[in-house]
Design an enzyme around this catalytic site. Structure first.
Site, mmCIF file in Angstrom:
data_model
loop_
_atom_site.group_PDB
_atom_site.id
_atom_site.type_symbol
_atom_site.label_atom_id
_atom_site.label_comp_id
_atom_site.label_asym_id
_atom_site.label_seq_id
_atom_site.Cartn_x
_atom_site.Cartn_y
_atom_site.Cartn_z
ATOM 1 N N HIS A 118 0.799 -1.302 -0.049
ATOM 2 C CA HIS A 118 0.092 -0.012 -0.030
ATOM 3 C C HIS A 118 0.948 1.365 0.037
ATOM 4 O O HIS A 118 1.722 1.472 0.818
ATOM 5 C CB HIS A 118 -0.774 -0.006 1.249
ATOM 6 C CG HIS A 118 -1.877 1.236 1.104
ATOM 7 N ND1 HIS A 118 -2.228 1.751 2.465
ATOM 8 C CD2 HIS A 118 -2.767 1.651 0.237
ATOM 9 C CE1 HIS A 118 -3.201 2.698 2.343
ATOM 10 N NE2 HIS A 118 -3.704 2.468 0.740
ATOM 11 N N ARG A 119 0.640 2.116 -1.005
ATOM 12 C CA ARG A 119 1.630 3.197 -1.214
ATOM 13 C C ARG A 119 3.176 2.755 -1.091
ATOM 14 O O ARG A 119 3.913 3.559 -0.726
ATOM 15 C CB ARG A 119 1.337 4.112 -0.264
ATOM 16 C CG ARG A 119 -0.145 4.599 -0.133
ATOM 17 C CD ARG A 119 -0.408 5.760 0.754
ATOM 18 N NE ARG A 119 -1.804 5.588 1.467
ATOM 19 C CZ ARG A 119 -2.307 6.207 2.453
ATOM 20 N NH1 ARG A 119 -1.438 7.002 3.136
ATOM 21 N NH2 ARG A 119 -3.586 6.042 2.997
ATOM 22 N N GLU A 165 0.364 -0.446 -4.890
ATOM 23 C CA GLU A 165 -0.696 0.471 -4.895
ATOM 24 C C GLU A 165 -0.125 1.883 -4.868
ATOM 25 O O GLU A 165 0.658 2.144 -4.136
ATOM 26 C CB GLU A 165 -1.883 0.088 -3.883
ATOM 27 C CG GLU A 165 -3.120 0.983 -3.980
ATOM 28 C CD GLU A 165 -3.124 2.126 -3.141
ATOM 29 O OE1 GLU A 165 -3.947 3.019 -3.075
ATOM 30 O OE2 GLU A 165 -1.990 2.259 -2.336
ATOM 31 N N ASP A 224 -1.476 6.494 -5.325
ATOM 32 C CA ASP A 224 -2.560 7.198 -5.735
ATOM 33 C C ASP A 224 -2.005 8.244 -6.515
ATOM 34 O O ASP A 224 -1.057 8.956 -6.631
ATOM 35 C CB ASP A 224 -2.850 7.790 -4.126
ATOM 36 C CG ASP A 224 -3.044 6.860 -2.938
ATOM 37 O OD1 ASP A 224 -4.133 6.336 -3.158
ATOM 38 O OD2 ASP A 224 -2.139 6.860 -2.191
ATOM 39 N N HIS A 243 -1.322 10.829 -1.582
ATOM 40 C CA HIS A 243 -2.356 10.443 -1.063
ATOM 41 C C HIS A 243 -3.318 11.546 -0.751
ATOM 42 O O HIS A 243 -4.527 11.648 -0.997
ATOM 43 C CB HIS A 243 -2.115 9.311 0.141
ATOM 44 C CG HIS A 243 -3.414 9.222 0.731
ATOM 45 N ND1 HIS A 243 -4.103 9.731 1.640
ATOM 46 C CD2 HIS A 243 -4.320 7.925 0.339
ATOM 47 C CE1 HIS A 243 -5.364 9.130 2.083
ATOM 48 N NE2 HIS A 243 -5.288 8.278 1.225
ATOM 49 N N GLU A 300 -4.834 4.215 -7.726
ATOM 50 C CA GLU A 300 -6.219 4.965 -7.137
ATOM 51 C C GLU A 300 -6.264 6.406 -7.738
ATOM 52 O O GLU A 300 -5.295 7.101 -7.667
ATOM 53 C CB GLU A 300 -6.038 4.449 -5.790
ATOM 54 C CG GLU A 300 -7.267 5.287 -4.905
ATOM 55 C CD GLU A 300 -7.488 5.065 -3.682
ATOM 56 O OE1 GLU A 300 -8.167 6.218 -3.082
ATOM 57 O OE2 GLU A 300 -6.528 4.253 -2.936
#
Length: 247
Positions: free
Chosen positions: A10-11, A37, A39, A52, A111
């Site tokens: 995540h990130r 992942e 953003d 994010h 995302e």
């Protein structure tokens, strides 16, 4: 469920390296992460950057809204955030820089953060253009909490995998995902209804669950029978999962 669910960093690996930064993504690649992942937001001068929050305040040494700062202003900041002693200075990278860095990663989750419909159109068009230019279409899934954003993806490039992120606690999530041509369930572990997640799986959709950063969350994640588990702590969670499999 995939026999052994893959873990998404995540990130990058948010609690192990500076989030949404090139050093953070290189760290995640170095520990063998299968999926990453990150953003996307757009600056005042219409550059796509990887961050994010809607502001730079939390993750950098600056202040201000992404939408009101130029890419040059944003990239002048130090984005080491909760890792002030990280040996490299970390900038807020552009989408181009990130895609070039993570191109070898088999699974890329992009995302799209909430924005105005006009800006979302420009953001998503830019994401698609940059992904296609690098031949990464088969590796990418575009996700969002915002059905407007997913609707734009579906209209512009329906063949690119796209997923609807949310609580997955109401049948409306299934209905909206069908309407938007989604191929992925992105379910919040504390709120997800196992029946709805299973219905998505039965439709052939890939199941992603988040967040998973503790033994209890891993147990709850596995109960949803996911294909991928999104974590800020990939080293710890993969080790714990390996121990559970060996038990």
């Amino acid at each position: 469920m995939t026999e052994t669910p893959e873990f998404i960093g995540h990130r990058g690996a948010r609690f192990e390296a500076p989030e949404n930064t090139l050093p953070g993504f290189r760290y995640a690649i170095g520990i063998g992460i299968h999926a990453i992942e990150f953003d996307v937001r757009m600056t005042a001068d219409h550059e796509l950057v990887i961050i994010h929050d809607e502001s730079v305040d939390r993750t950098t040494n600056g202040t201000g809204l992404i939408s009101q700062l130029s890419v040059a202003e944003i990239q002048s900041l130090d984005a080491r955030s909760i890792f002030p002693d990280w040996p490299e200075i970390c900038i807020v990278p552009t989408l181009d820089q990130v895609l070039d860095t993570v191109a070898s990663v088999p699974d890329l989750i992009i995302e799209i953060k909430k924005d105005t419909p006009v800006r979302l159109e420009r953001i998503i068009s830019g994401v698609i253009e940059k992904v296609e230019a690098r031949g990464l279409t088969d590796q990418v899934t575009i996700t969002s909490f915002d059905p407007v954003a997913i609707g734009i993806v579906h209209r512009l490039r329906p063949a690119i995998r796209h997923g609807y992120i949310g609580n997955w606690d109401d049948p409306a999530f299934i209905d909206t995902s069908i309407e938007l041509g989604c191929t992925q369930v992105d379910a919040h572990i504390p709120t997800a209804d196992p029946t709805l997640v299973r219905q998505g799986k039965e439709r052939g959709w890939r199941v992603v669950v988040w967040p998973c950063n503790s033994p209890d969350e891993l147990e709850r994640a596995l109960a949803l029978q996911p294909d991928l588990i999104c974590t800020d702590r990939p080293t710890e969670m993969r080790a714990l999962h390996g121990a559970l499999k060996g038990a």
